[in-house]
Motif scaffolding. Structure first.
Motif, PDB file in Angstrom:
ATOM      1  N   GLY A 189       6.706  -4.621   1.032  1.00 54.76           N
ATOM      2  CA  GLY A 189       6.695  -3.787   2.247  1.00 54.76           C
ATOM      3  C   GLY A 189       7.441  -2.480   2.077  1.00 54.76           C
ATOM      4  N   ASP A 190       8.325  -2.428   1.064  1.00 53.21           N
ATOM      5  CA  ASP A 190       9.089  -1.204   0.806  1.00 53.21           C
ATOM      6  C   ASP A 190       8.527  -0.424  -0.373  1.00 53.21           C
ATOM      7  OD1 ASP A 190      10.889  -1.916   2.821  1.00 53.21           O
ATOM      8  OD2 ASP A 190      12.088  -3.125   1.429  1.00 53.21           O
ATOM      9  N   PHE A 191       7.472  -0.911  -0.969  1.00 52.30           N
ATOM     10  CA  PHE A 191       6.957  -0.258  -2.186  1.00 52.30           C
ATOM     11  C   PHE A 191       6.086   0.962  -1.843  1.00 52.30           C
ATOM     12  CE2 PHE A 191       4.018   0.386  -5.717  1.00 52.30           C
ATOM     13  CZ  PHE A 191       4.901   0.436  -6.781  1.00 52.30           C
ATOM     14  N   HIS A 192       5.071   0.748  -0.996  1.00 49.50           N
ATOM     15  CA  HIS A 192       4.216   1.880  -0.615  1.00 49.50           C
ATOM     16  C   HIS A 192       4.849   2.630   0.555  1.00 49.50           C
ATOM     17  CE1 HIS A 192       1.423  -0.942  -2.661  1.00 49.50           C
ATOM     18  NE2 HIS A 192       1.078   0.170  -3.261  1.00 49.50           N
ATOM     19  N   ARG A 193       4.629   3.940   0.601  1.00 52.33           N
ATOM     20  CA  ARG A 193       5.262   4.779   1.631  1.00 52.33           C
ATOM     21  C   ARG A 193       4.254   5.198   2.700  1.00 52.33           C
ATOM     22  NH1 ARG A 193       6.167   9.463   0.975  1.00 52.33           N
ATOM     23  NH2 ARG A 193       8.132   9.851   1.990  1.00 52.33           N
ATOM     24  N   LEU A 194       4.759   5.507   3.879  1.00 55.39           N
ATOM     25  CA  LEU A 194       3.944   6.243   4.849  1.00 55.39           C
ATOM     26  C   LEU A 194       4.014   7.715   4.453  1.00 55.39           C
ATOM     27  CD1 LEU A 194       4.854   4.389   8.155  1.00 55.39           C
ATOM     28  CD2 LEU A 194       2.791   4.177   6.753  1.00 55.39           C
ATOM     29  N   GLY A 196       4.444  10.742   6.031  1.00 63.78           N
ATOM     30  CA  GLY A 196       5.519  11.613   6.534  1.00 63.78           C
ATOM     31  C   GLY A 196       5.328  13.054   6.065  1.00 63.78           C
ATOM     32  N   ASP A 197       6.428  13.658   5.644  1.00 62.50           N
ATOM     33  CA  ASP A 197       6.371  15.046   5.146  1.00 62.50           C
ATOM     34  C   ASP A 197       6.078  15.118   3.651  1.00 62.50           C
ATOM     35  OD1 ASP A 197       6.858  16.173   7.592  1.00 62.50           O
ATOM     36  OD2 ASP A 197       9.046  16.144   7.347  1.00 62.50           O
ATOM     37  N   HIS A 198       5.998  13.968   3.002  1.00 67.23           N
ATOM     38  CA  HIS A 198       5.773  13.972   1.543  1.00 67.23           C
ATOM     39  C   HIS A 198       4.629  13.048   1.139  1.00 67.23           C
ATOM     40  CE1 HIS A 198       9.084  16.552   0.448  1.00 67.23           C
ATOM     41  NE2 HIS A 198       9.808  15.936   1.373  1.00 67.23           N
ATOM     42  N   PRO A 199       3.403  13.401   1.552  1.00 68.70           N
ATOM     43  CA  PRO A 199       2.273  12.541   1.197  1.00 68.70           C
ATOM     44  C   PRO A 199       1.983  12.507  -0.293  1.00 68.70           C
ATOM     45  CG  PRO A 199       1.507  14.556   2.258  1.00 68.70           C
ATOM     46  CD  PRO A 199       3.001  14.546   2.383  1.00 68.70           C
ATOM     47  N   GLU A 200       2.563  13.459  -1.047  1.00 69.24           N
ATOM     48  CA  GLU A 200       2.342  13.428  -2.499  1.00 69.24           C
ATOM     49  C   GLU A 200       2.998  12.193  -3.130  1.00 69.24           C
ATOM     50  OE1 GLU A 200       4.314  15.433  -0.878  1.00 69.24           O
ATOM     51  OE2 GLU A 200       6.201  15.757  -1.956  1.00 69.24           O
ATOM     52  N   LEU A 201       3.932  11.582  -2.389  1.00 71.77           N
ATOM     53  CA  LEU A 201       4.595  10.368  -2.888  1.00 71.77           C
ATOM     54  C   LEU A 201       3.915   9.146  -2.280  1.00 71.77           C
ATOM     55  CD1 LEU A 201       8.308  11.510  -2.398  1.00 71.77           C
ATOM     56  CD2 LEU A 201       6.946  11.606  -4.504  1.00 71.77           C
ATOM     57  N   ASP A 202       3.270   8.348  -3.107  1.00 74.88           N
ATOM     58  CA  ASP A 202       2.576   7.162  -2.604  1.00 74.88           C
ATOM     59  C   ASP A 202       3.512   5.974  -2.440  1.00 74.88           C
ATOM     60  OD1 ASP A 202       0.163   8.492  -2.689  1.00 74.88           O
ATOM     61  OD2 ASP A 202      -0.406   7.684  -4.652  1.00 74.88           O
ATOM     62  N   ASN A 203       4.581   5.971  -3.217  1.00 76.94           N
ATOM     63  CA  ASN A 203       5.419   4.762  -3.257  1.00 76.94           C
ATOM     64  C   ASN A 203       6.860   5.137  -3.562  1.00 76.94           C
ATOM     65  OD1 ASN A 203       5.682   4.954  -6.221  1.00 76.94           O
ATOM     66  ND2 ASN A 203       3.483   4.534  -6.154  1.00 76.94           N
ATOM     67  N   THR A 204       7.711   4.123  -3.638  1.00 79.68           N
ATOM     68  CA  THR A 204       9.145   4.367  -3.829  1.00 79.68           C
ATOM     69  C   THR A 204       9.584   4.160  -5.278  1.00 79.68           C
ATOM     70  OG1 THR A 204       9.550   2.082  -3.134  1.00 79.68           O
ATOM     71  CG2 THR A 204       9.749   3.770  -1.446  1.00 79.68           C
ATOM     72  N   LEU A 205       8.602   4.082  -6.184  1.00 82.05           N
ATOM     73  CA  LEU A 205       8.948   3.993  -7.602  1.00 82.05           C
ATOM     74  C   LEU A 205       9.553   5.330  -8.049  1.00 82.05           C
ATOM     75  CD1 LEU A 205       8.333   1.639  -9.605  1.00 82.05           C
ATOM     76  CD2 LEU A 205       6.453   3.037 -10.462  1.00 82.05           C
ATOM     77  N   GLN A 206      10.630   5.279  -8.809  1.00 80.60           N
ATOM     78  CA  GLN A 206      11.203   6.514  -9.348  1.00 80.60           C
ATOM     79  C   GLN A 206      10.366   6.961 -10.543  1.00 80.60           C
ATOM     80  OE1 GLN A 206      14.078   7.996  -7.964  1.00 80.60           O
ATOM     81  NE2 GLN A 206      13.690   6.453  -6.390  1.00 80.60           N
ATOM     82  N   LYS A 207      10.330   8.268 -10.774  1.00 79.01           N
ATOM     83  CA  LYS A 207       9.574   8.780 -11.918  1.00 79.01           C
ATOM     84  C   LYS A 207      10.063   8.100 -13.207  1.00 79.01           C
ATOM     85  CE  LYS A 207       6.523  11.502 -13.694  1.00 79.01           C
ATOM     86  NZ  LYS A 207       5.118  11.169 -13.498  1.00 79.01           N
ATOM     87  N   GLY A 208       9.140   7.579 -13.984  1.00 84.52           N
ATOM     88  CA  GLY A 208       9.511   6.944 -15.257  1.00 84.52           C
ATOM     89  C   GLY A 208       9.814   5.465 -15.147  1.00 84.52           C
ATOM     90  N   GLY A 264      -5.979  -3.784   5.503  1.00 86.72           N
ATOM     91  CA  GLY A 264      -6.198  -2.680   4.564  1.00 86.72           C
ATOM     92  C   GLY A 264      -7.131  -1.659   5.190  1.00 86.72           C
ATOM     93  N   GLY A 265      -7.147  -0.461   4.624  1.00 84.78           N
ATOM     94  CA  GLY A 265      -8.053   0.580   5.103  1.00 84.78           C
ATOM     95  C   GLY A 265      -7.612   1.213   6.410  1.00 84.78           C
ATOM     96  N   VAL A 266      -6.394   0.930   6.850  1.00 88.65           N
ATOM     97  CA  VAL A 266      -5.962   1.472   8.142  1.00 88.65           C
ATOM     98  C   VAL A 266      -4.653   2.273   8.061  1.00 88.65           C
ATOM     99  CG1 VAL A 266      -7.121  -0.293   9.526  1.00 88.65           C
ATOM    100  CG2 VAL A 266      -4.746  -0.676   8.798  1.00 88.65           C
ATOM    101  N   ALA A 267      -4.023   2.307   6.893  1.00 90.95           N
ATOM    102  CA  ALA A 267      -2.747   3.020   6.781  1.00 90.95           C
ATOM    103  C   ALA A 267      -2.515   3.429   5.322  1.00 90.95           C
ATOM    104  CB  ALA A 267      -1.588   2.153   7.288  1.00 90.95           C
ATOM    105  N   HIS A 268      -1.532   4.266   5.141  1.00 86.46           N
ATOM    106  CA  HIS A 268      -1.146   4.764   3.818  1.00 86.46           C
ATOM    107  C   HIS A 268      -0.563   3.648   2.959  1.00 86.46           C
ATOM    108  CE1 HIS A 268       1.045   7.973   1.346  1.00 86.46           C
ATOM    109  NE2 HIS A 268      -0.123   8.544   1.566  1.00 86.46           N
ATOM    110  N   LYS A 269      -0.286   2.504   3.600  1.00 85.95           N
ATOM    111  CA  LYS A 269       0.236   1.338   2.885  1.00 85.95           C
ATOM    112  C   LYS A 269      -0.461   0.101   3.452  1.00 85.95           C
ATOM    113  CE  LYS A 269       4.466   0.094   4.045  1.00 85.95           C
ATOM    114  NZ  LYS A 269       5.917   0.210   4.235  1.00 85.95           N
ATOM    115  N   PRO A 270      -0.437  -1.019   2.732  1.00 82.47           N
ATOM    116  CA  PRO A 270      -0.962  -2.251   3.331  1.00 82.47           C
ATOM    117  C   PRO A 270      -0.205  -2.525   4.620  1.00 82.47           C
ATOM    118  CG  PRO A 270      -0.027  -2.662   1.129  1.00 82.47           C
ATOM    119  CD  PRO A 270       0.152  -1.214   1.401  1.00 82.47           C
TER     120      PRO A 270
END
Ligand SMILES: Cc1cc2nc3c(=O)[nH]c(=O)nc-3n(C[C@H](O)[C@H](O)[C@H](O)COP(=O)(O)OP(=O)(O)OC[C@H]3O[C@@H](n4cnc5c(N)ncnc54)[C@H](O)[C@@H]3O)c2cc1C
Ligand code: SF4
Length: 330
Positions: A189-194, A196-208, A264-270
């Motif tokens: 539930g914390d992996f994919h992001r809504l 907000g102001d940063h749609p370029e970020l799909d998730n909370t994984l750090q780069k690398g 699914g199919g209704v939000a930026h995240k499951p």
């Protein structure tokens, strides 16, 4: 042809190190999403770190539930005997996606990371805040029939396209990742992001950071009897969901003792339907209760010009998935 470096390390530490100093580098797993995006010029990497030699394919039963390596293919997961017996919702969701050939290549890690299918994201002539931050959103005033009902922002109304992720959300999966700062776990539930102001970020994984595995808790396997993954799409195969519902119920003497629902199919995240789950707990198995749960789940939905049909489709899909899961429909 754009030139890029290519590495194929055999150890996790080497893979992480290989990408650590590459701001424009990517891990390559099955390649079914990344290579497509490279061909379209959406991703122009300086380096690819092919992770297919890493020992991340294991699928096994554990004391706390189930462990699925990030490089296990979607087919291997869906066909695994223990998954089919104890987590059939996951097998159903995976098998509703893509095609057999793609599922043979696509990995669990890559599926978690796959990018939206918003057509404006794929059209480099159109504005898209997810592709080019600050350029605008073509879908907001455009053809937005595939787009979100929940959790969108005025910067992006795209949806997460994965089927597997919807089941993982309903089953309370935990994602294991590791990076230069060491390992950590992220609840699904914390992996994919809504957006907000940063749609370029799909998730909370750090780069690398590398996804190494997904764990399913043993409690999820209590939800292995009354399950259904309903996917509604424009074609019966080879199409992404307009709306999908993962439903799993624990039932004793015709009373629902626990419910797990995600859309699914209704939000930026499951989209986990926690209020509907709470409503169903303690209720009898009948269509009227399913309809009420669906209405509760839809509270807060906001449609756009071309996806208003989803305001009816989504609650109907919730009811139908619950009927299928409980045998009230076949
Ligand atoms: C025609 C078509 C139809 C499809 N239909 C569906 C569908 O109906 N439902 C559905 O759910 N999916 C569908 N898909 C999407 C498919 O499931 C994904 O492309 C696939 O799951 C991605 O996995 P991959 O291993 O190929 O990832 P890759 O393409 O290799 O990688 C995708 C992204 O994940 C990153 N990545 C991969 N592994 C890791 C890791 N371990 N750690 C960190 N980052 C990682 C990569 O760097 C990249 O950014 C479809 C794809 C196609 C091409
Ligand atoms: S909905 Fe998101 S992905 Fe689609 S055009 Fe708008 S910003 Fe881009």
């Amino acid at each position: 042809m754009n030139q890029f470096q290519y590495a194929r390390p055999a150890e996790k530490a080497a893979a992480i190190k290989s990408l650590a100093k590459e701001p424009n580098g990517y891990f390559l797993a099955g390649g079914t999403n990344l290579v497509d995006m490279m061909k379209m010029g959406l991703v122009v990497p300086d380096k690819l770190v092919d992770i297919n030699r890493l020992p991340l394919k294991k699928i096994e039963k554990t004391a706390s539930g189930m462990h699925i390596g990030a490089l296990a293919s979607n087919s291997e997961v869906a066909e695994h005997d223990y998954v089919k017996a104890q987590y059939p919702l996951l097998a159903m969701a995976i098998n509703a996606g893509a095609s057999p050939q793609l599922r043979n290549m696509a990995t669990v890690g890559g599926n978690l990371m796959q990018r939206t299918r918003c057509p404006y994201f794929f059209d480099t002539a159109m504005p898209c805040n997810k592709r080019t931050p600050g350029s605008g959103c073509g879908a907001l005033e455009g053809i937005n029939r595939m787009h979100a009902l929940f959790g969108a922002s005025d910067k992006c109304i795209a949806v997460n396209p994965s089927d597997m992720n919807v089941a993982l959300a309903a089953l309370d999966a935990t994602i294991h990742v590791t990076g230069v700062k060491g390992p950590r776990t992220i609840k699904i539930g914390d992996f994919h992001r809504l957006p907000g102001d940063h749609p370029e970020l799909d998730n909370t994984l750090q780069k690398g950071e590398l996804i190494t595995a997904v764990d399913l808790p043993v409690a999820s396997s209590a939800y292995n009897q009354h399950v259904y993954y309903l996917k509604i799409r424009d074609r019966t195969s080879y199409a992404f969901a307009l709306v999908s519902v993962a439903a799993a119920l624990h039932i004793e003497n015709n009373t629902i003792t626990g419910a797990r629902l995600a859309m699914g199919g209704v939000a930026h995240k499951p989209w986990r339907l926690t209020t509907a789950e709470a409503f169903l707990k303690g209720k009898a198995v009948n269509e009227d209760n399913f309809k009420q749960a669906a209405q509760i789940a839809m509270q807060g939905a906001k449609a756009y010009e071309y996806n208003k049909f989803k305001l009816r489709l989504a609650p109907n899909a919730i009811v139908q998935s619950l009927k299928m899961a409980t045998g009230l429909a076949s």
